[in-house]
Design an enzyme around this catalytic site. Sequence first.
Site, PDB file in Angstrom:
ATOM      1  N   ARG A  35      54.560  53.751  64.966  1.00 33.63           N
ATOM      2  CA  ARG A  35      54.541  54.017  66.412  1.00 33.63           C
ATOM      3  C   ARG A  35      54.490  52.724  67.213  1.00 33.63           C
ATOM      4  NH1 ARG A  35      50.476  59.173  66.361  1.00 33.63           N
ATOM      5  NH2 ARG A  35      52.106  60.740  66.150  1.00 33.63           N
ATOM      6  N   LYS A 201      52.854  77.018  57.466  1.00 29.49           N
ATOM      7  CA  LYS A 201      52.643  78.292  58.158  1.00 29.49           C
ATOM      8  C   LYS A 201      53.794  78.743  59.034  1.00 29.49           C
ATOM      9  CE  LYS A 201      47.663  77.969  58.493  1.00 29.49           C
ATOM     10  NZ  LYS A 201      46.608  77.700  59.465  1.00 29.49           N
ATOM     11  N   GLY A 357      55.556  65.545  61.708  1.00 29.24           N
ATOM     12  CA  GLY A 357      54.819  64.626  60.842  1.00 29.24           C
ATOM     13  C   GLY A 357      55.209  64.612  59.383  1.00 29.24           C
ATOM     14  N   GLY A 380      54.358  67.017  67.717  1.00 28.21           N
ATOM     15  CA  GLY A 380      54.140  68.143  68.626  1.00 28.21           C
ATOM     16  C   GLY A 380      55.116  68.148  69.789  1.00 28.21           C
TER      17      GLY A 380
HETATM   18  P1  AMP Z   1      53.181  71.812  58.365  1.00 27.15           P
HETATM   19  O1  AMP Z   1      52.143  70.891  58.948  1.00 27.15           O
HETATM   20  O2  AMP Z   1      53.082  73.224  58.793  1.00 27.15           O
HETATM   21  O3  AMP Z   1      54.572  71.241  58.476  1.00 27.15           O
HETATM   22  O4  AMP Z   1      52.853  71.893  56.822  1.00 27.15           O
HETATM   23  C1  AMP Z   1      52.891  70.798  55.965  1.00 27.15           C
HETATM   24  C2  AMP Z   1      52.075  71.140  54.753  1.00 27.15           C
HETATM   25  O5  AMP Z   1      52.609  72.285  54.121  1.00 27.15           O
HETATM   26  C3  AMP Z   1      52.076  70.045  53.706  1.00 27.15           C
HETATM   27  O6  AMP Z   1      50.802  69.511  53.615  1.00 27.15           O
HETATM   28  C4  AMP Z   1      52.464  70.775  52.431  1.00 27.15           C
HETATM   29  O7  AMP Z   1      51.668  70.437  51.332  1.00 27.15           O
HETATM   30  C5  AMP Z   1      52.250  72.233  52.779  1.00 27.15           C
HETATM   31  N1  AMP Z   1      53.078  73.127  51.960  1.00 27.15           N
HETATM   32  C6  AMP Z   1      54.405  73.042  51.761  1.00 27.15           C
HETATM   33  N2  AMP Z   1      54.811  73.996  50.895  1.00 27.15           N
HETATM   34  C7  AMP Z   1      53.716  74.700  50.540  1.00 27.15           C
HETATM   35  C8  AMP Z   1      53.493  75.799  49.653  1.00 27.15           C
HETATM   36  N3  AMP Z   1      54.496  76.361  48.980  1.00 27.15           N
HETATM   37  N4  AMP Z   1      52.239  76.262  49.533  1.00 27.15           N
HETATM   38  C9  AMP Z   1      51.223  75.691  50.216  1.00 27.15           C
HETATM   39  N5  AMP Z   1      51.365  74.649  51.059  1.00 27.15           N
HETATM   40  C10 AMP Z   1      52.593  74.153  51.206  1.00 27.15           C
END
Ligand code: AMP
Length: 399
Positions: A35, A201, A357, A380
């Site tokens: 950054r 999620k 991120g 974000g």
């Molecule tokens: P996000 O911040 O929603 O983009 O999520 C990123 C996180 O999702 C990372 O830390 C990954 O380890 C997690 N992630 C990716 N695939 C999976 C999975 N199949 N099961 C659980 N966590 C996951």
Amino acid sequence: MSTFSNYDFKGKKVLVRVDFNVPLDKLYNITDDNRMRATIPTIQKILNDGGSVILMSHLGRPKGGPEDKYSLRHLVKHLYELLGSNTHVFFADDCIGEQAYLTSSMMKGGEVLLLENLRFYKEEEAGDEAFAQKLSKLGDVYVNDAFGTAHRAHASTAVIAQFFEPGKKMFGLLMEAEVTNAEKVMHNAEKPFTAIMGGAKVSDKILLIENLLSRADNIIIGGGMAYTFWKAQGKIVGNSLVEEDRLPLALTLLEKAKAKGVKIYLPMDSTIADQFSNDATTTNSESYGIPSGWMGLDIGKKAIADFTEVIMKSRTIIWNGPMGVFEMAKFQAGTKAIAEAVAAATAKGAFSLVGGGDSVAAVNLFGLADQVSYVSTGGGALLEYFEGKVLPGIAAIKD
Ligand code: AMP
């Protein structure tokens, strides 16, 4: 040429909002300075013109008062090094204190003043007008180069702009690049346009997916969120991550996509594990029939092949979120393969934007950041832009 590039900053005191919210370790070493690096060209242009630069930023989440661990003082040495050691870098330990005004008034062209953390005042996040006005008195011209906070209507990111006349408020080079690239994807995407979504999620990405349904041709869904989409269709996903309360929504999104002719690609197979650990026993399984006691932690070989085929045919690609738990070596293959596919499609002429991120961390980890068209600095902020929201930091300058 842009307003910023055309402007002659000679003799001006330029108040620049930057995003120096960098991670620090316990000894205050900066563990990722991207950054800071990203905004150096903006600072250099002003200094080269003969202007002086007053930098303001936040760092971390202080509780509304000074806290040493969030002091921007820890960044002075590195800023000095990044600017090349001929530049004077001053520091003011109160962003609206007497010392800040005095230093700003005495600065000569080519000098830099870094102000203490804006968030030591609760007025910053509250978007307080009086506070913004006090900050505005530190400079003749206001430059916003902090895309990472463009989605916040804070004093220094948006409210302050009203205290500068038109022509004396503008985006910096980083902000310009972010806005241009994001606009290109949202409003001028060459087709086929493919969005690759991953991460943990569905709930974090609902608005994003909904907005993309009106723009993208293909939406690839990997990562933990894929299993909510499988389960919503009545499939068995073992102990994989599922947001039970989002099952109806996942089904609605699939139906809406069908109605709009947008193709949704889910991973047909997964690397499954008997525990959430790099020491887990792993095997390959169809994603829509994962036995109890096992969880999908990465997309499988077939999914990689399917997704790669779609990516290689695309002319515009955005990627947000990893395909698996890429922080663990055993579950990295999917994210790595998709990063390579995005790089290969880019080499063939596609425009690719990576943002959010964890996907940025992934392209950096695999050394592919310079093989995609643009890596956004805004997590974000970029998500909200792609959700179709107006970002206060952009609107304050443009309107
Ligand atoms: P996000 O911040 O929603 O983009 O999520 C990123 C996180 O999702 C990372 O830390 C990954 O380890 C997690 N992630 C990716 N695939 C999976 C999975 N199949 N099961 C659980 N966590 C996951």
